[in-house]
Design a protein around this motif. Structure first.
Motif, PDB file in Angstrom:
ATOM      1  N   GLN A 237      -3.756  12.226  15.412  1.00 27.31           N
ATOM      2  CA  GLN A 237      -4.654  12.651  16.469  1.00 27.31           C
ATOM      3  C   GLN A 237      -5.988  11.958  16.287  1.00 27.31           C
ATOM      4  N   GLY A 238      -6.821  12.038  17.289  1.00 26.31           N
ATOM      5  CA  GLY A 238      -8.117  11.389  17.182  1.00 26.31           C
ATOM      6  C   GLY A 238      -8.964  11.620  18.408  1.00 26.31           C
ATOM      7  N   ILE A 239      -9.803  10.659  18.690  1.00 25.91           N
ATOM      8  CA  ILE A 239     -10.804  10.827  19.728  1.00 25.91           C
ATOM      9  C   ILE A 239     -10.198  10.944  21.121  1.00 25.91           C
ATOM     10  N   ALA A 240      -9.031  10.358  21.348  1.00 27.41           N
ATOM     11  CA  ALA A 240      -8.393  10.455  22.668  1.00 27.41           C
ATOM     12  C   ALA A 240      -8.079  11.902  23.015  1.00 27.41           C
ATOM     13  N   ASP A 241      -7.661  12.683  22.020  1.00 34.32           N
ATOM     14  CA  ASP A 241      -7.366  14.095  22.261  1.00 34.32           C
ATOM     15  C   ASP A 241      -8.618  14.871  22.640  1.00 34.32           C
ATOM     16  N   ALA A 242      -9.740  14.491  22.048  1.00 29.83           N
ATOM     17  CA  ALA A 242     -10.998  15.160  22.374  1.00 29.83           C
ATOM     18  C   ALA A 242     -11.472  14.785  23.772  1.00 29.83           C
ATOM     19  N   LEU A 243     -11.339  13.511  24.133  1.00 22.81           N
ATOM     20  CA  LEU A 243     -11.799  13.058  25.448  1.00 22.81           C
ATOM     21  C   LEU A 243     -10.928  13.590  26.578  1.00 22.81           C
ATOM     22  N   LEU A 254     -12.760  19.875  16.105  1.00 26.35           N
ATOM     23  CA  LEU A 254     -13.316  18.623  15.586  1.00 26.35           C
ATOM     24  C   LEU A 254     -12.854  18.370  14.163  1.00 26.35           C
ATOM     25  N   ASP A 255     -12.885  19.401  13.323  1.00 25.75           N
ATOM     26  CA  ASP A 255     -12.428  19.233  11.937  1.00 25.75           C
ATOM     27  C   ASP A 255     -10.958  18.829  11.877  1.00 25.75           C
ATOM     28  N   ARG A 256     -10.162  19.324  12.801  1.00 22.12           N
ATOM     29  CA  ARG A 256      -8.742  18.998  12.806  1.00 22.12           C
ATOM     30  C   ARG A 256      -8.492  17.560  13.256  1.00 22.12           C
ATOM     31  N   LEU A 257      -9.341  17.058  14.141  1.00 23.15           N
ATOM     32  CA  LEU A 257      -9.142  15.714  14.677  1.00 23.15           C
ATOM     33  C   LEU A 257      -9.734  14.621  13.791  1.00 23.15           C
ATOM     34  N   PRO A 271      -6.215   6.040  19.204  1.00 24.78           N
ATOM     35  CA  PRO A 271      -4.746   6.057  19.045  1.00 24.78           C
ATOM     36  C   PRO A 271      -4.142   4.670  18.926  1.00 24.78           C
ATOM     37  N   ALA A 272      -4.784   3.647  19.542  1.00 26.31           N
ATOM     38  CA  ALA A 272      -4.301   2.258  19.480  1.00 26.31           C
ATOM     39  C   ALA A 272      -2.843   2.141  19.911  1.00 26.31           C
ATOM     40  N   VAL A 273      -2.530   2.749  21.062  1.00 26.39           N
ATOM     41  CA  VAL A 273      -1.188   2.641  21.642  1.00 26.39           C
ATOM     42  C   VAL A 273      -1.331   2.240  23.108  1.00 26.39           C
ATOM     43  N   LEU A 274      -0.287   1.636  23.650  1.00 24.69           N
ATOM     44  CA  LEU A 274      -0.341   1.133  25.020  1.00 24.69           C
ATOM     45  C   LEU A 274       0.552   1.913  25.973  1.00 24.69           C
ATOM     46  N   ASP A 275       1.200   2.975  25.492  1.00 25.95           N
ATOM     47  CA  ASP A 275       2.081   3.742  26.371  1.00 25.95           C
ATOM     48  C   ASP A 275       1.356   4.896  27.071  1.00 25.95           C
ATOM     49  N   ARG A 276       0.047   4.927  26.916  1.00 29.49           N
ATOM     50  CA  ARG A 276      -0.754   5.934  27.598  1.00 29.49           C
ATOM     51  C   ARG A 276      -1.868   5.259  28.390  1.00 29.49           C
ATOM     52  N   ASP A 277      -2.187   5.843  29.535  1.00 32.99           N
ATOM     53  CA  ASP A 277      -3.312   5.347  30.328  1.00 32.99           C
ATOM     54  C   ASP A 277      -4.536   6.188  29.982  1.00 32.99           C
ATOM     55  N   PHE A 278      -5.608   5.497  29.599  1.00 30.37           N
ATOM     56  CA  PHE A 278      -6.815   6.197  29.189  1.00 30.37           C
ATOM     57  C   PHE A 278      -7.877   6.073  30.280  1.00 30.37           C
ATOM     58  N   GLU A 279      -8.232   7.215  30.866  1.00 29.50           N
ATOM     59  CA  GLU A 279      -9.290   7.252  31.873  1.00 29.50           C
ATOM     60  C   GLU A 279     -10.569   7.729  31.186  1.00 29.50           C
ATOM     61  N   MET A 280     -11.457   6.799  30.898  1.00 29.10           N
ATOM     62  CA  MET A 280     -12.692   7.145  30.201  1.00 29.10           C
ATOM     63  C   MET A 280     -13.720   7.649  31.200  1.00 29.10           C
ATOM     64  N   ASP A 281     -14.318   8.798  30.893  1.00 26.79           N
ATOM     65  CA  ASP A 281     -15.308   9.419  31.763  1.00 26.79           C
ATOM     66  C   ASP A 281     -16.634   9.527  31.013  1.00 26.79           C
TER      67      ASP A 281
END
Length: 444
Positions: A237-243, A254-257, A271-281
């Motif tokens: 897990q990481g920052i993508a889950d938070a966003l 936050l401590d878990r991520l 995450p450094a993966v390409l199978d997800r679309d990341f919509e940055m807001d």
């Protein structure tokens, strides 16, 4: 004269503080003229002012200009500030028929009974909860104390500087008992491949190890981030889950991520993966970073070389900015464009730092360091030579430069830049005789 604020409370107005006469300060915090450098050092990590409405009524054009420049600062981005002329009489006339805002700033050149008569008239038209800041031209402790006793919230001494105005407003609306927020340092490459992420990760490591500060490195390049690789980590897990759900972010999540790399260094990995679309807001990024900086004194933000609304907002909101460039024409053009933007949008902040990387690559035509500095309008803070062996080994091993060659010039340079970014006093190391490697103190 009774305390200011006699009308019924305006909708959304903050509660009036307890009368200051009950606890008169021993030494009034009068705003004294200070140098820009002093202001910048002391206010670099002020908490942003919340969404409030501020009206300023000035007598002198210079005062209005200073307040107007303050309104353009990133720390007042959420506040709505307008500047008028007319001083206290102008404010009294304006509020005869209209509700008062959250904060009124009024300038006056008078003192004595006449001043307090005007303040009494202003009190008659003020809504309960409206705060009042008086800008005067007399640095008089007894005058300050009497104003506070009468219900004035703050007294500033002209001439004003923009950061002094911001600090005064922040004192009124930010909880003094709240924990301090961490300094954010944003790293961005002038173009792809300049080594910005490598610089960011090594600086984060230096701040945590050499300066003994808690640091969180946030990797904002969600599909291609390298922070996990550089620190030999593979978080699930990481920052993508938070966003994805910033409204769910709290200290427990936050401590878990976060991934713990050392006692002082944590990683908010991509995450450094390409199978997800990341919509940055932009708002989501701001929310997540605000939560992170509430828990640590330093947040390193590793931005990708992608120009989007969220990138621009995160970059301009940072306390310090580092632009990594290589000595070629594309880097020069892009670095100058970013520098010009930051100078215009952040007039009260330190200028962005330039790191000139990969200098002296064999058989590659390069723009000389001196010419590069003249073209962008400022010297580089750090100049690093082309050293593929050292940096390649570190990248492949998931290590930092200081771990491999702690006494080398590159590690010494990273420590110097880390000190500069954290506001610590530091002397630049002496440049090597070859001129391919040197440390230049940033001007201005």
């Amino acid at each position: 004269m009774s305390n200011l604020a006699r009308k019924e409370p305006a909708v959304g107005a903050p509660p009036m503080p307890a009368p200051a006469s009950e606890a008169t300060p021993e030494a009034p915090p009068l705003v004294q003229p200070v140098t820009v450098a002093e202001e910048t050092d002391s206010l670099a990590v002020l908490k942003p002012v919340p969404r409030i409405t501020i009206h300023a009524f000035c007598e002198q054009p210079g005062t209005g200009s200073a307040i107007q420049r303050a309104s353009e600062d990133r720390r007042l981005a959420k506040a709505h500030l307008t500047v008028h002329m007319g001083g206290i009489p102008g404010a009294i006339e304006n509020y005869q028929q209209t509700a008062t805002p959250n904060l009124i700033m009024v300038e006056t050149r008078i003192g004595g009974p006449e001043l307090f008569n005007q303040l009494g008239a202003l009190a008659e038209v003020c809504d309960a909860g409206t705060k009042v800041v008086v800008i005067g031209h007399m640095n008089d402790v007894s005058l300050y104390r009497e104003m506070i006793r009468q219900g004035v919230n703050e007294y500033l001494v002209a001439p004003l500087r923009p950061l002094g105005v911001i600090e005064a407003i922040s004192r009124l609306y930010v909880d003094p008992d709240a924990p301090p927020i961490g300094r954010t340092i944003a790293f961005i490459g002038a173009k792809g491949g300049t080594g910005s992420s490598t610089i960011a990760h090594n600086i984060g490591w230096c701040i945590s190890s050499s300066m003994n500060e808690d640091v969180v490195i946030t990797d904002m390049d969600l599909p291609f981030g390298t922070a996990g690789l550089d620190f030999n980590q593979d978080p699930a897990q990481g920052i993508a889950d938070a966003l994805t759900a910033p409204e769910r972010m709290d200290d427990v999540l936050l401590d878990r991520l976060l991934v713990k790399c050392s006692d002082k260094l944590s990683l908010f990995a991509a995450p450094a993966v390409l199978d997800r679309d990341f919509e940055m807001d932009a708002d989501s990024c701001e929310t997540v970073l605000d939560i992170v900086r509430e828990g640590v004194p330093c947040v390193v933000v590793d931005l990708p070389h992608v120009w989007a609304p969220w990138t621009k907002k995160v970059l301009l909101a940072a306390d310090e900015i580092v632009i990594t460039a290589t000595p070629d024409l594309a880097s020069l053009r892009n670095a100058k464009n970013i520098l010009d933007l930051t100078r215009q949008a952040r007039p009260n902040d330190n200028a962005a730092h330039i790191v000139l990387n990969q200098v002296g690559m064999p058989k590659r035509p390069e723009i000389p360091v001196k010419d590069f500095a003249e073209a962008v309008g400022g010297d580089a803070t750090l100049i690093l030579p082309f050293n593929p062996g050292l940096f390649g080994t570190a990248a492949n091993n998931g290590q930092m430069i200081e771990e491999i060659e702690p006494k080398g010039k590159a590690a010494e340079g990273f420590r110097f830049l880390a000190q500069q970014l954290c506001g610590r006093e530091a002397r630049a190391p002496k440049a090597a005789k070859s001129s391919l490697f040197s440390f230049l103190s940033r001007k201005g």
